[in-house]
Design an enzyme around this catalytic site. Structure first.
Site, mmCIF file in Angstrom:
data_model
loop_
_atom_site.group_PDB
_atom_site.id
_atom_site.type_symbol
_atom_site.label_atom_id
_atom_site.label_comp_id
_atom_site.label_asym_id
_atom_site.label_seq_id
_atom_site.Cartn_x
_atom_site.Cartn_y
_atom_site.Cartn_z
ATOM 1 N N GLY A 56 13.752 37.630 5.234
ATOM 2 C CA GLY A 56 14.137 36.369 5.849
ATOM 3 C C GLY A 56 15.448 36.371 6.610
ATOM 4 O O GLY A 56 15.649 35.566 7.516
ATOM 5 N N GLU A 96 22.081 36.190 3.004
ATOM 6 C CA GLU A 96 20.773 35.643 2.661
ATOM 7 C C GLU A 96 20.426 34.525 3.637
ATOM 8 O O GLU A 96 21.309 33.754 4.025
ATOM 9 C CB GLU A 96 20.802 35.059 1.243
ATOM 10 C CG GLU A 96 20.236 35.965 0.169
ATOM 11 C CD GLU A 96 18.709 35.981 0.115
ATOM 12 O OE1 GLU A 96 18.043 35.951 1.178
ATOM 13 O OE2 GLU A 96 18.189 36.043 -0.998
ATOM 14 N N ASP A 97 19.154 34.437 3.984
ATOM 15 C CA ASP A 97 18.712 33.327 4.824
ATOM 16 C C ASP A 97 18.876 32.001 4.094
ATOM 17 O O ASP A 97 19.357 31.029 4.648
ATOM 18 C CB ASP A 97 17.251 33.531 5.274
ATOM 19 C CG ASP A 97 16.316 33.855 4.109
ATOM 20 O OD1 ASP A 97 16.791 34.128 2.986
ATOM 21 O OD2 ASP A 97 15.097 33.838 4.335
ATOM 22 N N ASP A 104 17.947 29.124 -2.951
ATOM 23 C CA ASP A 104 17.153 28.017 -3.486
ATOM 24 C C ASP A 104 17.535 27.860 -4.954
ATOM 25 O O ASP A 104 18.561 27.248 -5.264
ATOM 26 C CB ASP A 104 15.674 28.388 -3.274
ATOM 27 C CG ASP A 104 14.712 27.269 -3.556
ATOM 28 O OD1 ASP A 104 14.906 26.561 -4.563
ATOM 29 O OD2 ASP A 104 13.745 27.079 -2.804
ATOM 30 N N LYS A 159 20.331 25.343 -0.414
ATOM 31 C CA LYS A 159 19.616 24.227 -1.062
ATOM 32 C C LYS A 159 20.339 23.915 -2.368
ATOM 33 O O LYS A 159 19.862 24.188 -3.459
ATOM 34 C CB LYS A 159 18.176 24.632 -1.382
ATOM 35 C CG LYS A 159 17.192 24.540 -0.243
ATOM 36 C CD LYS A 159 15.764 24.735 -0.781
ATOM 37 C CE LYS A 159 14.778 24.741 0.354
ATOM 38 N NZ LYS A 159 13.414 25.068 -0.116
HETATM 39 P P1 XMP Z 1 15.762 31.702 -4.864
HETATM 40 O O1 XMP Z 1 15.054 30.584 -5.599
HETATM 41 O O2 XMP Z 1 15.560 33.019 -5.543
HETATM 42 O O3 XMP Z 1 15.003 31.761 -3.494
HETATM 43 O O4 XMP Z 1 17.193 31.376 -4.587
HETATM 44 C C1 XMP Z 1 15.481 32.528 -2.483
HETATM 45 C C2 XMP Z 1 14.363 33.051 -1.649
HETATM 46 O O5 XMP Z 1 13.253 32.167 -1.665
HETATM 47 C C3 XMP Z 1 12.752 32.001 -0.377
HETATM 48 N N1 XMP Z 1 12.822 30.552 -0.034
HETATM 49 C C4 XMP Z 1 12.311 29.977 1.052
HETATM 50 N N2 XMP Z 1 11.645 30.501 2.092
HETATM 51 N N3 XMP Z 1 11.495 28.357 3.057
HETATM 52 C C5 XMP Z 1 11.236 29.686 3.095
HETATM 53 O O6 XMP Z 1 10.636 30.134 4.058
HETATM 54 C C6 XMP Z 1 12.157 27.757 2.057
HETATM 55 O O7 XMP Z 1 12.362 26.548 2.077
HETATM 56 C C7 XMP Z 1 12.579 28.621 0.985
HETATM 57 N N4 XMP Z 1 13.261 28.382 -0.163
HETATM 58 C C8 XMP Z 1 13.394 29.594 -0.746
HETATM 59 C C9 XMP Z 1 13.562 32.872 0.530
HETATM 60 O O8 XMP Z 1 12.856 34.070 0.733
HETATM 61 C C10 XMP Z 1 14.808 33.176 -0.219
HETATM 62 O O9 XMP Z 1 15.325 34.454 0.021
HETATM 63 MG MG MG Z 2 14.990 35.773 1.624
#
Ligand code: XMP
Ligand code: MG
Length: 179
Positions: A48, A102-103, A106, A134
């Protein structure tokens, strides 16, 4: 900009290309203040982050290195993830100032599972920079040091982020449309 459809879902325009580029330039300026003479190593988390990394890197006008690792953990529109081991982390990080790119962050689960893999090496410092934060979804003890945007807990695509493989090739970021 208008609504787009990816697979079965509709997405509405959320953050424009121009807003993204402006924020990334501001981040580059901040990083120059913090790392301008430290020759930092950016560790970009694929897939991402590839566009974020490429654009940020072009705006850095000081000595810096970049390397890429892959840790896939994400299926569909909710962050379920069994985190898979880092692939491609073959750079020596000893005594390096490392900034993870990181993109999106979450729940924080991905980074929470990845960071211990760096502990076998003696980094000079470690910080985390994300395009999208987020904040309200954070469920793991992760400190985000730099973010470009704080966004609500809604699924987004575009600018490197995908919905089941598609949508990455959009300059703008879109948000999942409410039913
Ligand atoms: P965590 O929960 O591990 O998530 O912090 C991080 C990864 O989850 C993906 N991610 C998303 N990808 N739209 C996306 O296309 C979203 O809204 C989204 N939220 C989480 C992403 O790969 C990230 O590295
Ligand atoms: Mg990612």
């Amino acid at each position: 900009m208008s609504t787009i459809k990816i697979h079965d879902k509709e997405f509405t325009p959320y953050i424009t290309d121009q807003e993204i580029q402006e924020k990334i330039q501001l981040l580059a300026q901040q990083l120059k203040k913090d790392y301008g003479n430290k020759k930092p190593l950016f560790l970009s988390i694929l897939n991402g982050s590839f566009l974020f990394t490429a654009d940020l890197f072009k705006y850095l006008d000081f000595e810096a290195e970049v390397c890429f690792v892959k840790l896939a953990s994400y299926k569909g529109v909710s962050s379920t993830g069994n985190v898979i081991t880092a692939i491609g982390l073959d750079t020596n990080l000893n005594d390096r100032h490392v900034i993870i790119l990181e993109d999106i962050i979450d729940t924080g689960k991905t980074l929470h599972h990845f960071l211990p893999q760096l502990q076998s090496q003696q980094l000079a410092s470690l910080k985390i920079a994300v395009l999208l934060n987020k904040k309200e979804a954070l469920a793991y003890p992760i400190k985000v040091d730099y973010d470009c945007f704080e966004i609500p807990n809604k699924f987004v695509v575009g600018y490197g982020l995908d919905y089941d493989g598609l949508g990455r090739n959009s300059k703008d970021i879109y948000q999942l449309k409410e039913d």
